[in-house]
Design a protein around this motif. Structure first.
Motif, PDB file in Angstrom:
ATOM      1  N   VAL A 309      33.658  62.444  87.952  1.00  0.00           N
ATOM      2  CA  VAL A 309      34.405  63.654  88.311  1.00  0.00           C
ATOM      3  C   VAL A 309      34.161  64.751  87.275  1.00  0.00           C
ATOM      4  N   ALA A 310      34.100  64.384  85.992  1.00  0.00           N
ATOM      5  CA  ALA A 310      33.832  65.375  84.948  1.00  0.00           C
ATOM      6  C   ALA A 310      32.461  66.010  85.133  1.00  0.00           C
ATOM      7  N   ALA A 311      31.451  65.191  85.472  1.00  0.00           N
ATOM      8  CA  ALA A 311      30.099  65.720  85.663  1.00  0.00           C
ATOM      9  C   ALA A 311      30.030  66.640  86.880  1.00  0.00           C
ATOM     10  N   MET A 312      30.691  66.249  87.976  1.00  0.00           N
ATOM     11  CA  MET A 312      30.671  67.096  89.183  1.00  0.00           C
ATOM     12  C   MET A 312      31.372  68.420  88.931  1.00  0.00           C
ATOM     13  N   THR A 313      32.484  68.370  88.218  1.00  0.00           N
ATOM     14  CA  THR A 313      33.198  69.609  87.890  1.00  0.00           C
ATOM     15  C   THR A 313      32.352  70.496  86.990  1.00  0.00           C
ATOM     16  N   LEU A 314      31.672  69.899  86.037  1.00  0.00           N
ATOM     17  CA  LEU A 314      30.824  70.672  85.143  1.00  0.00           C
ATOM     18  C   LEU A 314      29.696  71.353  85.908  1.00  0.00           C
ATOM     19  N   ALA A 315      29.163  70.702  86.941  1.00  0.00           N
ATOM     20  CA  ALA A 315      28.110  71.319  87.753  1.00  0.00           C
ATOM     21  C   ALA A 315      28.613  72.605  88.398  1.00  0.00           C
ATOM     22  N   VAL A 316      29.845  72.595  88.898  1.00  0.00           N
ATOM     23  CA  VAL A 316      30.422  73.800  89.497  1.00  0.00           C
ATOM     24  C   VAL A 316      30.605  74.886  88.443  1.00  0.00           C
ATOM     25  N   MET A 317      31.042  74.484  87.256  1.00  0.00           N
ATOM     26  CA  MET A 317      31.256  75.465  86.183  1.00  0.00           C
ATOM     27  C   MET A 317      29.939  76.113  85.742  1.00  0.00           C
ATOM     28  N   LEU A 318      28.852  75.357  85.795  1.00  0.00           N
ATOM     29  CA  LEU A 318      27.550  75.930  85.433  1.00  0.00           C
ATOM     30  C   LEU A 318      27.144  77.029  86.407  1.00  0.00           C
ATOM     31  N   VAL A 319      27.455  76.850  87.687  1.00  0.00           N
ATOM     32  CA  VAL A 319      27.157  77.898  88.670  1.00  0.00           C
ATOM     33  C   VAL A 319      27.944  79.161  88.348  1.00  0.00           C
ATOM     34  N   LEU A 320      29.210  79.003  87.982  1.00  0.00           N
ATOM     35  CA  LEU A 320      30.024  80.164  87.607  1.00  0.00           C
ATOM     36  C   LEU A 320      29.490  80.826  86.340  1.00  0.00           C
ATOM     37  N   LEU A 321      29.010  80.009  85.391  1.00  0.00           N
ATOM     38  CA  LEU A 321      28.437  80.559  84.160  1.00  0.00           C
ATOM     39  C   LEU A 321      27.183  81.381  84.466  1.00  0.00           C
ATOM     40  N   ALA A 322      26.395  80.914  85.433  1.00  0.00           N
ATOM     41  CA  ALA A 322      25.137  81.595  85.753  1.00  0.00           C
ATOM     42  C   ALA A 322      25.361  82.902  86.503  1.00  0.00           C
ATOM     43  N   TYR A 323      26.318  82.916  87.440  1.00  0.00           N
ATOM     44  CA  TYR A 323      26.459  84.069  88.337  1.00  0.00           C
ATOM     45  C   TYR A 323      27.865  84.655  88.360  1.00  0.00           C
ATOM     46  N   GLY A 324      28.739  84.215  87.430  1.00  0.00           N
ATOM     47  CA  GLY A 324      30.105  84.728  87.429  1.00  0.00           C
ATOM     48  C   GLY A 324      30.198  86.194  87.068  1.00  0.00           C
ATOM     49  N   GLY A 325      29.290  86.666  86.218  1.00  0.00           N
ATOM     50  CA  GLY A 325      29.275  88.081  85.850  1.00  0.00           C
ATOM     51  C   GLY A 325      30.358  88.445  84.861  1.00  0.00           C
ATOM     52  N   SER A 326      31.572  88.633  85.326  1.00  0.00           N
ATOM     53  CA  SER A 326      32.683  89.077  84.482  1.00  0.00           C
ATOM     54  C   SER A 326      33.081  87.983  83.495  1.00  0.00           C
ATOM     55  N   LEU A 327      33.496  88.437  82.301  1.00  0.00           N
ATOM     56  CA  LEU A 327      33.995  87.492  81.311  1.00  0.00           C
ATOM     57  C   LEU A 327      35.263  86.792  81.790  1.00  0.00           C
ATOM     58  N   ALA A 328      35.993  87.423  82.712  1.00  0.00           N
ATOM     59  CA  ALA A 328      37.199  86.804  83.265  1.00  0.00           C
ATOM     60  C   ALA A 328      36.863  85.556  84.063  1.00  0.00           C
TER      61      ALA A 328
END
Length: 550
Positions: A309-328
């Motif tokens: 579960v930690a690895a799957m959640t981290l995969a989603v967070m990496l997508v946000l890191l790549a294309y999230g844009g805003s620091l928020a």
């Protein structure tokens, strides 16, 4: 020549003790507390230095591959040398090994500081200094990891591992901020000097640690012998194999954060050394908060499911890191990533600590660390290369997809639910004295154990064969076979080929309560009032010729 292959136990096995429920309980142990506090200051210096190193190399407009090579240099010695230093940790005084490793690290930090004050620090010399410091880490880490069980009672090991993770991540949260603030007003050389001084407290804590050194009845293993024994154990140990495989894939994909985060910070319009420090600090804060949830999530999901579960959640967070844009968006994603990181690594480490016997624990932890840092090194190089050919965001997205796929594939791979008390070593009774003279370190030893098994129990006896094979080979047997006599169907022979008489004695010393229970199950199927007949033979080339004896 008759001998039971099951060592005699001086006392009945103690009931299994559960993991300590209080996360802070190990801090009540003075030795652990002193080393933990000293290590916190050391980690603060290390993370402050990491910000300065990353910013010096990015400010020099080095290529993405050169930036990623800092991570490769920090991981490579742990990949190459950990197994050898793990052999040393299992056979010699862990405290002395840790002191030597810390001295090597401090010497590398002095080298880096001197170059910085002289103004001769270029990217190549910077990577060389990082490599030197990492060499000291490679010496220290296996002894450090395996010494946790000597600093606290066994029931507190899981909590102690978690606290060490919290220590690391508290430093990761605060250290980069300290480094960023220092860089905003001082030159990087002063940050390097602070890190150099941070080694003093840890060296003092280790120096005054009064460790009880276990009494050894056999000589220490050599490097080659120890490495072979570790490989043989790992091949037959589900816990170590699974920890290595899953930690390699986790390190391979998660390395994108450490390899490319400096570039993520630099590419932003408001990019600065301080922002990079805040990003690392957010990872650390997330890890600290996540550590509070680890015991609860472990009880709800189990250790293996928690890792997935930690690895799957981290995969989603990496997508946000790549294309999230805003620091928020990016900052919360980094915080959750830190929580996922500590959850996975704590569970890998705790499983190896609790489910591997003491005689090979340093090497098992070294192999786990080797797999993890091999993933970090290989992944860092790959993601750095992809960042140059595609983009930073594209490389992070590739890592996220890879992590998601591998997490799904490994979801059903679980650590065995073993009784942690079963890996305790049993005490071997004094063995017999051989009646012939031979070289104990040379020539193979053949052991044959004869069981008389009734026909109606033959299927049950054969069902134990694979477990017996793994047990024997895990403890040092080169070849194992189980044979049924062609004339007497009730007569079975278990045949073991061992490298030497010394290795045979080591095999008996490595017997755990779980091993003994399995052998007792096989012996329970033996028919007759006497124990199974055991014959032991040594190779002719280990016996001196008559002329030599004369």
């Amino acid at each position: 020549m008759l001998q039971s292959t099951t060592p005699q136990v001086d006392a009945a096995p103690q009931p299994t003790q559960e993991r300590e429920s209080g996360v802070l309980a190990p801090l009540k142990v003075p030795v652990f507390r002193q080393i933990w506090v000293a290590n916190l200051f050391g980690n603060l210096g290390t993370w402050a230095q990491s910000v300065a190193v990353a910013w010096v190399i990015t400010a020099s407009h080095a290529s993405a591959i050169m930036v990623a090579m800092v991570q490769v240099a920090s991981a490579a010695p742990l990949v190459v040398l950990s197994i050898a230093t793990g052999v040393l940790a299992d056979n010699y005084d862990k405290r002395k090994i840790m002191l030597v490793g810390q001295v090597v690290e401090m010497a590398g930090a002095i080298f880096l500081t001197t170059l910085a004050f002289m103004g001769t620090l270029d990217p190549t010399l910077l990577i060389l200094a990082v490599l030197w410091i990492s060499l000291g880490s490679a010496i220290t880490v296996p002894a450090w990891q395996s010494a946790v069980g000597e600093q606290v009672p066994h029931r507190m090991v899981s909590s102690a591992v978690l606290l060490n993770g919290v220590n690391y991540n508290v430093a990761r949260a605060v250290g980069p901020a300290i480094g960023g603030l220092m860089l905003s007003v001082l030159a990087p050389s002063w940050v390097f000097l602070v890190n150099t001084l941070s080694y003093v407290g840890l060296l003092a804590a280790l120096w005054y640690w009064q460790r009880d050194i276990p009494v050894r009845t056999l000589p220490p293993e050599g490097i080659r012998e120890g490495v072979v024994a570790a490989m043989r154990f790992t091949w037959n140990s589900t816990v170590t194999r699974l920890a290595m495989l899953r930690s390699f894939m986790f390190g391979f994909t998660a390395s994108v954060i450490w390899a490319l985060l400096p570039l993520v910070a630099r590419e932003r319009p408001d990019g600065s050394a301080a922002l990079y420090g805040y990003m690392l600090g957010t990872l650390g804060v997330g890890a600290i908060l996540g550590s509070v949830l680890v015991p609860v999530l472990r009880r709800l999901l189990g250790s293996s499911r928690l890792i997935s579960v930690a690895a799957m959640t981290l995969a989603v967070m990496l997508v946000l890191l790549a294309y999230g844009g805003s620091l928020a968006v990016v900052m919360p994603a980094l915080g959750v990533s830190g929580a996922c990181w500590i959850a996975a690594l704590t569970e890998y480490n705790a499983n190896v600590q609790l489910l591997v016997p003491d005689w090979v624990k340093g090497r098992a932890l070294a192999l786990y660390q080797t797999a993890l840092y091999a993933g970090l090194a290989i992944g860092s190089f790959l993601w750095g290369h992809l960042a140059e050919t595609m983009s930073v965001s594209g490389a992070i997205l590739c890592a996220a997809i890879t992590m998601g796929v591998t997490s799904l594939l490994a979801y059903h791979s679980q650590f065995p639910q073993l009784d942690t008390g079963s890996v305790k070593l049993v005490k071997r009774a004094s063995g017999f004295s051989p009646e012939i003279v031979f070289d104990h370190e040379r020539g193979d030893v053949v052991m044959a154990i004869e069981y008389v098994v009734a026909a109606e129990n033959a299927s049950e006896f054969m069902a134990l064969a694979d477990d017996l094979r793994h047990l024997r080979q895990r403890n040092g047997v080169r070849y194992w076979g189980l044979y049924r006599d062609v004339r007497d169907g009730e007569l079975w022979r278990e045949v073991l080929l061992i490298e030497s008489w010394l290795q045979h004695l080591r095999m008996l010393d490595r017997m755990t309560l779980a091993d003994k229970a399995l052998i007792d199950r096989a012996r329970a199927l033996h028919r007759g009032p006497d124990l199974p007949k055991v014959t032991i033979s040594v190779a002719y080339d280990s016996i001196p010729h008559a002329s030599d004896a004369t």
